[in-house]
Design an enzyme around this catalytic site. Structure first.
Site, PDB file in Angstrom:
ATOM      1  N   ASN A  70      -1.360   5.429   3.276  1.00 54.91           N
ATOM      2  CA  ASN A  70      -1.604   5.813   1.896  1.00 54.91           C
ATOM      3  C   ASN A  70      -2.829   6.714   1.860  1.00 54.91           C
ATOM      4  OD1 ASN A  70      -1.724   6.037  -0.838  1.00 54.91           O
ATOM      5  ND2 ASN A  70      -2.095   3.880  -1.264  1.00 54.91           N
ATOM      6  N   THR A 122      -1.882   2.161  -8.207  1.00 57.33           N
ATOM      7  CA  THR A 122      -3.013   2.762  -8.915  1.00 57.33           C
ATOM      8  C   THR A 122      -2.540   3.745  -9.982  1.00 57.33           C
ATOM      9  OG1 THR A 122      -4.401   2.520  -6.946  1.00 57.33           O
ATOM     10  CG2 THR A 122      -5.124   4.098  -8.611  1.00 57.33           C
ATOM     11  N   SER A 162       0.832  -1.194   0.000  1.00 51.20           N
ATOM     12  CA  SER A 162       0.000   0.000   0.000  1.00 51.20           C
ATOM     13  C   SER A 162       0.872   1.252   0.000  1.00 51.20           C
ATOM     14  CB  SER A 162      -0.899  -0.009   1.241  1.00 51.20           C
ATOM     15  OG  SER A 162      -1.706   1.138   1.271  1.00 51.20           O
ATOM     16  N   GLY A 163       0.596   2.151  -0.940  1.00 52.70           N
ATOM     17  CA  GLY A 163       1.369   3.382  -1.064  1.00 52.70           C
ATOM     18  C   GLY A 163       2.539   3.286  -2.010  1.00 52.70           C
ATOM     19  N   GLY A 166      -1.887  -4.653  -1.821  1.00 54.10           N
ATOM     20  CA  GLY A 166      -0.633  -5.330  -1.523  1.00 54.10           C
ATOM     21  C   GLY A 166      -0.671  -6.048  -0.188  1.00 54.10           C
ATOM     22  N   GLU A 213      -0.259  -6.919   3.571  1.00 53.18           N
ATOM     23  CA  GLU A 213      -0.454  -6.041   4.721  1.00 53.18           C
ATOM     24  C   GLU A 213      -0.110  -6.783   6.009  1.00 53.18           C
ATOM     25  OE1 GLU A 213      -3.988  -3.076   3.086  1.00 53.18           O
ATOM     26  OE2 GLU A 213      -4.416  -4.491   4.715  1.00 53.18           O
ATOM     27  N   SER A 231      -6.261   1.622  -2.390  1.00 61.69           N
ATOM     28  CA  SER A 231      -7.306   0.808  -3.015  1.00 61.69           C
ATOM     29  C   SER A 231      -7.768  -0.234  -2.014  1.00 61.69           C
ATOM     30  CB  SER A 231      -6.770   0.129  -4.284  1.00 61.69           C
ATOM     31  OG  SER A 231      -6.386   1.074  -5.233  1.00 61.69           O
TER      32      SER A 231
END
Length: 1182
Positions: A333, A292, A287-288, A548, A550, A337
């Site tokens: 983030n 996207t 994430s981040g 992603g 986590e 998403s």
């Protein structure tokens, strides 16, 4: 996807990896490999160090610290590096990389160490070197560049000052001097390889080399780096000048070949057209990391190359909608998403985008809530009864209401514009926002306890009424659905009252299901807009953007599902880049030493194995009504404690060893979240709603419950009744994997350089952990030592067979292929011949492709010249034929035109002749008639003159015969008669003049009458009355004139001749008598009176007409005057009436006088008759 966010994970001895065997590392690149030159003008050192928190250093799994380390290069030349390699020779053993304090944590890995391709003996490598090492044993030499491990866990580039025994003195870039053991150092690549764009070009493929290369490029905003077939993208957290139409054109025209998302998308598009196989671009990362944005960049490139029909713009506009309804701000983030997204872009047979389809996976949430509250117009705000963001219970729990640099109001307008573009109607948009508002207001619905058993009912307040209004139901139905539950037991309907906690869970389940159904409905509407329909398609390119890996301080059911999906996607990655690659080598019988890699199949078995897998046990426990999270945790420990990837912990916790590291899960809420909490009462509530969307949601839920997903995704008999959330998720994931397996994958690994989401900060530990999770170095190692390009014998012979200079005796594909390889002098170590395919190392097929393209270009050039020559020759022949044909056709047309013109000329001549004759005859006849009329007039005048003279002569003869004695008197009478004749002629001339004047007067009178008629139309009744009066006045004047004309001739002459025509035609005349002189005077007086009356009439008529015209112009605004036109018109009418009466009386008096004069002359029996010419003159005068 296959990326990691490791925060706080308990470390135990039970999960420490087993030590690998002693293996020899792989060799470096081939001797003839050419390296690209480094970027110039860029310092080797990067950034200041960032301190690492002590607690993170203790708890991190697989890496230590989060700080950057400065690199410096002390000019170790290429010759020195090559000399160093020559001294090392074959190398005997790898050395452990240990920190100066000797306290380096071991990395998590599987029990199997990778095998290397070197045939030499074995050393004793550490676990990290066994996985990452790709160098020979290193002997430190003076002034050579090396990497050393700092106490904080980072790698630093330094220069060797001196070496004595097993220790070396090193100098860091900032001037600090260290003394470390030589065996802890890692060899650095030559300076010429600093910042290469492909990790395969590195001479030493090791942890510090890869980290330094990525950091070197990151400092120059070169965020893309190739790792074999994988593109590594480091999130810059800022805008970089690497995008736009210029870059798109450069990658499309192959003028740029540096690593880029555009290059991956272009490769997918070209392979789809060439091989006619569906392609996929799999974008993964934590994430981040920028997944996207990377997906949007790839879509922009595909839309640019395959656009032209307008559908590509609609595809790009789906991003704002999906991000608004599917992304949320998290701790790590700002635009995370919360769902997986697979966009399948369809292309036509000519390579144009003709449609798309979107598939989503997983949970959904939040941006749209804040955007709606901030950007809704006043009318929509009043309609939905929106409040401020911090006034909703669902939104104020996080205490975060905005994102830095993001305007929620502007984003809302962007979302509505995107909805318009993808053809979502205004009515549907209002319904969507009504459902979003209903979800927010549902969180504000409260309950009140009604009895001692904690049973509740909803509080009928503003929130309940607004929710009922937005959904289109009554508050009674809402209360019934949220506070009671209907069940059927033994064919009996039972109504169960809900407790406060159960009612809150039911309310939240309704809100979550309502929002999830809304998101699915939006995706369906977008897919309808982007639907291919009946259009013919070629192939497709799928872009996968999914959450992603986590790992948080407390991991629950959501992280459990997300990490399971990443395990499955990592297996897909391993399968395509490791398993299938090496299996194909073995199956085709080529000489290949297998490269080991970390396989996560054991972890997948832990999740998916039946009947004792995590998902199966979770589903089974969810079916028991008395089961709790603790019983579920105990069942896991009972059945799975012997699994190497599972570890039970105290209470309700357990740990799973994922490919990216160990993650501890808390089972609190697992069973409730896995069950479908949306009861049938809530579905029936939605079905009763008057609004369209809730009815659609209820209908779909009922159809899904009636038709569950087929058997492959069920684990027990209980699944046949209702699927759990985990089974639904698994089913979606299996569908995703089936679609990906049918495509040729292209992988993009997104890397998050720091947790602060700030530019120019590079945390080595965080990057290293993500690289390990992605298996980047294993991919590079296989790509370097393997054969990435392969082609069947038939295809190779068919594609390059025409390049042979001589015919091959045997025409089988293998012989032709070998002959081609020998002809182009491709070295034997650069390829291998398998049973069915030819395998080439990187770059070898490019030589053949270049030769093929040049040859085809030459062939096409020759063909084009020859075809051009043939076309020109045929064109000249056709031109000659066309000219001949045109000449014949034009000649025939000219002859036909000439004959037609000749006929027309003859006809025109005849017509003109006849017309001219007719015109001449008519002109002659008119002249003749006029001449006759003139002659008759002249002759009549002459006859009248002669007739008058004869009468006089007769009279004279009679007087001479009777009175010869009266000679003097007769002479006097003759002279009098001559004078009288002269006067008569003069009177005739005067009459003619009067006739002309009369005609002029009549013309003027006609003009006055026309003006008067116009005035009559405007003045209506008044003008009609005036017209009648004018007509009566004119008639009176005409009668007077006629009377005067009739009596004029007898009174002007002293004698007249009586003429009469009898029926037998004989003319009888009588002698006229002499007229006294007094009668002439009376006649002259009468004429003067009539003339004065006529003059007065003309003057008065002109005055009245001018005044009336002026008043009409004043009244219509055509003239300016300070008077009242209506009053003046009335005054003018009064004047006219008075004058009319006076003028009429005078005319009557004149008529009386004229009648008296006429009666006096007509008293004699022989009265004078009117002559015919007198009647004519009278009629003209009137």
């Amino acid at each position: 996807m296959a990326s990691v966010e490791v925060r706080s994970v308990r470390k135990t001895a039970a999960l420490r990896p087993r030590g690998p065997g002693k293996l020899q590392p792989a060799r470096s690149m081939p001797l003839d490999y050419k390296y690209s030159s480094p970027a110039k003008g860029v310092p080797n050192g990067v950034g200041p160090l960032a301190a690492v928190a002590p607690e993170e250093e203790e708890e991190a799994v697989g890496f230590e610290g989060d700080a950057d380390s400065p690199y410096s290069s002390q000019a170790a030349t290429t010759e020195e590096a090559e000399g160093e390699e020559g001294e090392k020779g074959g190398g005997d053993a790898e050395v452990d990389s240990a920190a100066a304090n000797g306290a380096r944590a071991t990395t998590t890995a599987t029990g199997t160490a990778p095998r290397r391709m070197s045939p030499a003996g074995a050393g004793s490598p550490s676990q990290r070197d066994a996985r990452w090492g790709d160098t020979s044993s290193y002997g430190a030499r003076k002034k050579h560049r090396v990497f050393c491990h700092l106490p904080n866990g980072d790698w630093a580039l330094c220069t060797v000052i001196t070496t004595s025994g097993d220790e070396s003195v090193l100098k860091l870039s900032e001037g600090k001097v260290l003394r470390l053991k030589t065996e802890s150092l890692e060899a650095a690549n030559p300076e010429i390889l600093d910042g290469v764009d492909d990790l395969m070009q590195l001479s030493y493929l090791s942890e510090p080399s890869v980290l330094y290369n990525l950091q070197y490029r990151y400092s120059q905003d070169l965020i893309y780096t190739k790792a074999g077939p994988v593109l590594v993208a480091v999130n810059p957290f800022k805008k970089v000048p690497l995008y736009g139409n210029e870059y798109i054109a450069a990658y499309r025209n192959k003028t740029k070949d540096s690593p880029h998302v555009y290059a991956i998308a272009d490769s997918a598009l070209r392979e789809m057209k060439r091989d006619e196989v569906n392609q996929s671009i799999i974008i993964s990362g934590e994430s981040g990391a920028g997944k996207t944005e990377t997906a949007k960049i790839a879509m922009q490139y595909l839309a640019s190359l395959g656009g032209g029909g307008g559908i590509e713009y609609e595809i790009l506009q789906t991003n704002p909608i999906l991000e608004a309804f599917g992304n949320a701000k998290t701790l790590r983030n700002d635009n995370s998403s919360r769902f997986g997204k697979l966009i399948e872009i369809h292309f036509s047979t000519i390579g144009r985008i003709c449609g798309a389809m979107i598939q989503t996976f997983g949970e959904r949430s939040y941006h749209i809530f804040y955007q709606l509250c901030a950007g809704a117009p006043a009318s929509l705000r009043d309609k939905l009864s929106l409040k401020k963001v911090d006034e909703y219970k669902y939104l104020k729990q996080s205490c975060c209401y905005s994102i830095a640099g993001v305007d929620d109001a502007q984003m809302f307008r962007t979302v509505t514009e995107a909805m318009n573009i993808v053809h979502i109607s205004k009515e549907d948009q209002d319904n969507v926002f009504a459902m979003v508002s209903a979800v927010l207001w549902l969180g504000d619905v409260s309950f009140t306890v009604i009895d001692n058993e904690n049973h509740v009912e909803i509080v009928v307040d503003e929130a309940a009424e607004i929710v009922a209004r937005l959904l289109g139901c009554s508050t009674e139905d809402l209360n019934l659905a949220l506070s009671k539950r209907h069940m059927k037991v033994n064919n009996e309907n039972i109504v169960q009252k809900l407790t406060l906690s159960q009612a809150i869970d039911t309310r939240d389940a309704l809100a979550k299901s309502l929002y999830a159904s809304l998101f699915e409905w939006l995706v369906e509407q977008i897919n309808k807009s982007l639907s291919v329909g009946k259009r013919r398609t070629g192939r497709s390119i799928s872009i996968l953007d999914i959450y992603g890996f986590e790992s948080f301080d407390r991991n629950s059911f959501e992280q459990f599902c997300i990490n399971y999906a990443n395990e499955r996607l990592q297996q897909h990655f391993n399968r395509h880049l490791f398993k299938l690659e090496q299996e194909e080598y073995v199956e085709d019988g080529i000489d290949w030493a297998k490269v080991e890699f970390e396989d996560n199949q054991n972890c997948l078995n832990l999740f998916e194995k039946k009947p004792l897998g995590l998902l199966s046990l979770l589903d089974e426990e969810s079916t028991f009504p008395n089961a709790t999270d603790l019983t579920f945790a105990n069942k896991l420990k009972q059945h799975l404690n012997n699994n190497s990837c599972f570890r039970g912990e105290r209470g309700k916790a357990f740990a799973v060893r994922h490919y990216a590291g160990e993650v501890a899960y808390d089972t609190s809420g697992f069973l409730e979240k896995n069950r479908d909490l949306l009861h049938m009462d809530s579905i029936q509530l939605l079905a009763k709603c008057k609004s369209a969307l809730p009815q659609i949601f209820a209908s779909k839920m009922l159809s899904q419950s009636d038709n569950p997903i087929p058997a492959p995704y069920r684990s027990s008999a209980a699944d046949s009744q209702k699927l759990s959330v985990a089974m639904k998720f698994k089913g979606q994931l299996f569908q995703l994997m089936q679609r990906l397996e049918s495509t040729t994958p292209h992988f993009i690994r997104c890397i998050k350089p720091n947790n602060l989401q700030l530019p120019a900060i590079y945390e080595q530990g965080l990057v290293l952990q993500q690289l390990k999770c992605c298996g980047v170095l294993e991919v590079v190692r296989i790509s370097r030592s393997g054969y990435p390009t392969r082609m069947t014998h038939q295809k190779f012979a068919r594609r390059y067979g025409f390049l042979l200079l001589e015919d091959v005796a045997s025409q089988d594909p293998l012989s032709v292929s070998v002959a081609i390889l020998h002809q182009f002098n491709i070295l034997p170590e650069m390829y291998q011949v398998g049973y069915t395919k030819l395998f080439f190392r990187t770059g070898q097929i490019g030589k053949l492709e270049d030769t093929r393209n040049r040859t085809l270009h030459g062939i096409l050039r020759v063909q084009s010249c020859f075809r051009g020559h043939q076309a020109r020759r045929h064109a000249r022949e056709r031109i000659r034929g066309v000219l001949a044909l045109q000449s014949f056709i034009r000649g025939e047309n000219a002859r036909k035109m000439y004959s037609s013109l000749a006929r027309k000329h003859r006809a025109a001549t005849i017509l003109q002749r006849n017309l001219k004759c007719w015109l001449a005859r008519r002109y002659f006849i008119n002249i003749r008639k006029a001449s006759v009329v003139i002659q008759s007039g002249i002759r009549g005048c002459l006859v009248r003159r002669c007739a008058g003279n004869v009468d006089l002569l007769n009279v004279l003869r009679e007087f001479e015969s009777k009175k010869e004695a009266e000679g003097d008197q007769i002479l006097i009478k003759a002279s009098f008669l001559a004078e009288l004749q002269r006067r008569i002629l003069k009177a005739e001339a005067t009459v003619r003049e009067k006739d002309e004047e009369n005609e002029m007067l009549q013309q003027r009178l006609q003009q006055y009458e026309n003006r008067w008629s116009e005035y009559e139309q405007k003045m209506q009744a008044m003008e009609e009355m005036w017209q009648k009066q004018m007509r009566s006045l004119q008639s009176s004047l005409s009668v007077a004139k006629k009377s005067l004309a009739l009596d004029e001739t007898p009174r002007m002459s002293d004698s007249s001749v009586d003429q009469s025509w009898e029926s037998n035609g004989n003319h009888i005349g009588s002698a006229s008598q002499l007229v006294p002189r007094t009668i002439g005077r009376e006649m002259n007086a009468s004429i003067s009176v009539i003339s004065r009356l006529a003059e007065e009439f003309e003057q008065r008529s002109q005055v009245f007409a001018d005044d009336a015209k002026f008043l009409v112009e004043v009244k219509s605004g055509q003239a300016d005057a300070s008077l009242n036109p209506d009053m003046e018109l009335r005054r003018l009418k009064q004047n006219f009436d008075s004058w009319k009466k006076d003028f009429g009386s005078r005319i009557r008096e004149t008529k009386v006088i004229l009648n008296k004069l006429g009666s006096g002359n007509e008293s004699s029996p022989n009265s004078v008759k009117r002559k015919w010419w007198g009647r004519l003159n009278t009629s003209k005068f009137s």
